[in-house]
Every structure is written in structure tokens, then in C-alpha cells.
Design a protein around this motif. Structure first.
Motif, PDB file in Angstrom:
ATOM      1  N   VAL A 204       0.833  -1.207   0.000  1.00  0.00           N
ATOM      2  CA  VAL A 204       0.000   0.000   0.000  1.00  0.00           C
ATOM      3  C   VAL A 204       0.869   1.258   0.000  1.00  0.00           C
ATOM      4  N   GLY A 205       0.485   2.229  -0.815  1.00  0.00           N
ATOM      5  CA  GLY A 205       1.201   3.503  -0.845  1.00  0.00           C
ATOM      6  C   GLY A 205       0.474   4.513  -1.706  1.00  0.00           C
ATOM      7  N   PRO A 206       1.006   5.726  -1.817  1.00  0.00           N
ATOM      8  CA  PRO A 206       0.311   6.802  -2.529  1.00  0.00           C
ATOM      9  C   PRO A 206       0.348   6.641  -4.044  1.00  0.00           C
ATOM     10  N   SER A 207      -0.802   6.801  -4.677  1.00  0.00           N
ATOM     11  CA  SER A 207      -0.920   6.863  -6.130  1.00  0.00           C
ATOM     12  C   SER A 207      -1.494   8.227  -6.476  1.00  0.00           C
ATOM     13  N   SER A 208      -0.737   9.046  -7.179  1.00  0.00           N
ATOM     14  CA  SER A 208      -1.221  10.389  -7.510  1.00  0.00           C
ATOM     15  C   SER A 208      -2.491  10.330  -8.361  1.00  0.00           C
ATOM     16  N   ILE A 209      -2.584   9.303  -9.209  1.00  0.00           N
ATOM     17  CA  ILE A 209      -3.762   9.168 -10.074  1.00  0.00           C
ATOM     18  C   ILE A 209      -5.015   8.933  -9.237  1.00  0.00           C
ATOM     19  N   LEU A 210      -4.954   7.983  -8.314  1.00  0.00           N
ATOM     20  CA  LEU A 210      -6.134   7.677  -7.493  1.00  0.00           C
ATOM     21  C   LEU A 210      -6.439   8.792  -6.499  1.00  0.00           C
ATOM     22  N   LEU A 211      -5.409   9.380  -5.911  1.00  0.00           N
ATOM     23  CA  LEU A 211      -5.649  10.470  -4.961  1.00  0.00           C
ATOM     24  C   LEU A 211      -6.308  11.667  -5.651  1.00  0.00           C
ATOM     25  N   ALA A 212      -5.855  11.966  -6.864  1.00  0.00           N
ATOM     26  CA  ALA A 212      -6.481  13.064  -7.622  1.00  0.00           C
ATOM     27  C   ALA A 212      -7.927  12.729  -7.945  1.00  0.00           C
ATOM     28  N   MET A 213      -8.171  11.484  -8.346  1.00  0.00           N
ATOM     29  CA  MET A 213      -9.534  11.069  -8.679  1.00  0.00           C
ATOM     30  C   MET A 213     -10.431  11.152  -7.443  1.00  0.00           C
ATOM     31  N   MET A 214      -9.919  10.712  -6.321  1.00  0.00           N
ATOM     32  CA  MET A 214     -10.676  10.779  -5.067  1.00  0.00           C
ATOM     33  C   MET A 214     -11.102  12.207  -4.737  1.00  0.00           C
ATOM     34  N   ALA A 215     -10.179  13.146  -4.975  1.00  0.00           N
ATOM     35  CA  ALA A 215     -10.407  14.535  -4.566  1.00  0.00           C
ATOM     36  C   ALA A 215     -11.099  15.380  -5.632  1.00  0.00           C
ATOM     37  N   SER A 216     -11.340  14.816  -6.802  1.00  0.00           N
ATOM     38  CA  SER A 216     -11.853  15.609  -7.920  1.00  0.00           C
ATOM     39  C   SER A 216     -13.353  15.865  -7.871  1.00  0.00           C
ATOM     40  N   GLY A 217     -14.094  14.964  -7.235  1.00  0.00           N
ATOM     41  CA  GLY A 217     -15.551  15.070  -7.262  1.00  0.00           C
ATOM     42  C   GLY A 217     -16.153  14.577  -8.560  1.00  0.00           C
TER      43      GLY A 217
END
Length: 240
Positions: A124-137
Motif C-alpha cells: 500500500v502507498g500513494p498513487s497520484s492518479i487515485l488520490l487526484a480522482m478521489m479529490a476531484s468530485g
């Protein structure tokens, strides 16, 4: 009778997305893996060693066995990189930033591991793609990552219009990236090419102190100033 050695495992070891404290974004499973793994496949030896030292300062750097996997690596070298696994040794695969195998050259090693019956263990670790998608709405049920945009101006415009149409016809959010020094130019292109009501998310410096994440309509981005030069950025569009 000659016995076949048990195969080692390929551990997919995520790294930080920038210069921040690993303890803020990585679980203890990553530290434990680095504790017992001495052989690594990495994009850049210097930054990989720096990361390992930050995670596990006591680890003897001289004992590490490191293979480089980048755009200069020949396909004929891939199998040799995994040979320690075939002889019972565990290997760690690292990305330069974030999760190995996702928008990352490590995918070829993971594929080869499966072909050779080597167990693959994603950590487990940070994925910029998924984190951006999570925060995009935007639509987290249906989205696509498209990688880098074409450099050619005409091809880039065609790609952006195609993504915009796909987002509308399939209700599918479209994710893409650009080389960081071209970010500001891309931002100029986006507000000129996309429809005013298309939603655009800009997610820069994710997990870092300078993190910036905002979703606005393109019409509103035209009135908003943001400097993205040399900042790792994820772009997401969705025409509702």
C-alpha cells in the motif's frame, strides 16, 4: 535428487510523491519489506538509495544489489533482473514516485514475474492518479487514465477533444498528465480548447505541503491564475 529451490517473491514497493516524510504517507509494511529485502529493481539508483536510507537508516547501503529499469534498459535485460527470484530471493520493485507498475516502466517486470510463476506482492502507498480522482468530485465509478498527451499541437487538440467527447458519451472521467515544465502551456491550451461547461480538476503536488487540488468549470478556470510550472500535476476532465 536435485531439488528445485523455492521461488522468491516480487514486492511492489511504493515511494513518496516528493520530498516529504515517508511516515506521513507509507504504512509500516513498507518499512518491514525494506528491512528484509536486499535486491531491488529501480528507475534511479541515487534516489532509490536515498529513499531506502530514509525508511531504514540502519540498512547497509553497500550490501544492496540494485538493477536499473528505465527507458535505456534493453528488453533482453529484464529476465536477468528477476533471476534472483527464481533462486529463492525476494526482490523489491520501486517506482521513482508513487506506485510501481502504474504509469511506470515496472509493469514489464510484473508481467514477466507472472509468466514465470513468481508471486507478486503489492504494498500500500500513494498513487497520484487515485488520490487526484478521489479529490476531484468526478465519476469514481468510471474513469480512464490516458498517460501523456501528444506533443504535436494538432494531435494534442484532437486528443483533448476526443477525451472531452468520451467523458460526455460514456460518463467517464478522463485523466492525463504532462511533463511538468509544460504544465502552464497545457493549462493555456485546456481553457482554449475545452468547452466552457466542461469540468476540469487540477491536482498538483499531491501529499506535499504545497498541495493544490481544485475542480472548476473551464469558464471559471479562465478567470483563475495558478502556476503549475515544474509541479507534478494530474489533470482530469469531465463534460457533464
Amino acid at each position: 535428487m536435485k531439488t528445485t529451490p523455492l521461488k522468491g517473491k516480487l514486492y511492489l514497493i511504493p515511494t513518496t510523491l516528493g520530498e516529504n516524510n515517508p511516515d506521513d504517507v507509507l504504512p509500516q509494511t513498507v518499512k518491514r519489506a525494506i528491512d528484509f529485502i536486499g535486491t531491488y529493481i529501480v528507475e534511479n539508483e541515487k534516489t532509490a538509495r536515498k529513499f531506502i536510507k530514509a525508511i531504514h537508516p540502519e540498512k547497509v547501503q553497500a550490501d544492496l544489489k540494485i538493477s536499473l529499469l528505465n527507458k535505456r534498459t534493453e528488453a533482453t535485460e529484464h529476465k536477468a533482473m528477476l533471476s534472483p527470484c527464481l533462486n529463492g530471493e525476494n526482490i523489491g520493485l520501486m517506482s521513482e514516485a508513487g506506485c510501481p507498475g502504474v504509469a511506470d516502466p515496472g509493469a514489464v517486470i510484473v508481467k514477466l514475474a507472472h509468466e514465470n510463476g513468481i508471486q507478486v506482492v503489492p504494498l500500500v502507498g500513494p498513487s497520484s492518479i487515485l488520490l487526484a480522482m478521489m479529490a476531484s468530485g468526478m465519476n469514481g465509478q468510471n474513469f480512464a487514465f490516458n498517460g501523456y498527451l501528444p506533443i504535436d499541437k494538432g494531435e494534442k487538440k484532437s486528443a483533448l477533444k476526443s477525451f472531452e467527447n468520451l467523458s460526455n458519451s460514456k460518463n467517464q472521467s478522463q485523466i492525463f498528465i504532462e511533463t511538468p515544465y509544460r504544465n502552464n502551456k497545457l493549462m493555456e491550451d485546456l481553457v482554449q480548447i475545452l468547452q466552457p461547461n466542461t469540468h476540469l480538476c487540477i491536482a498538483a503536488d499531491i501529499t506535499l505541503p504545497t498541495e493544490y487540488i481544485k475542480t472548476l468549470r473551464v469558464a471559471d478556470w479562465k478567470k483563475t491564475k495558478v502556476d503549475l510550472h515544474n509541479r507534478p500535476t494530474i489533470f482530469i476532465i469531465h463534460k457533464m
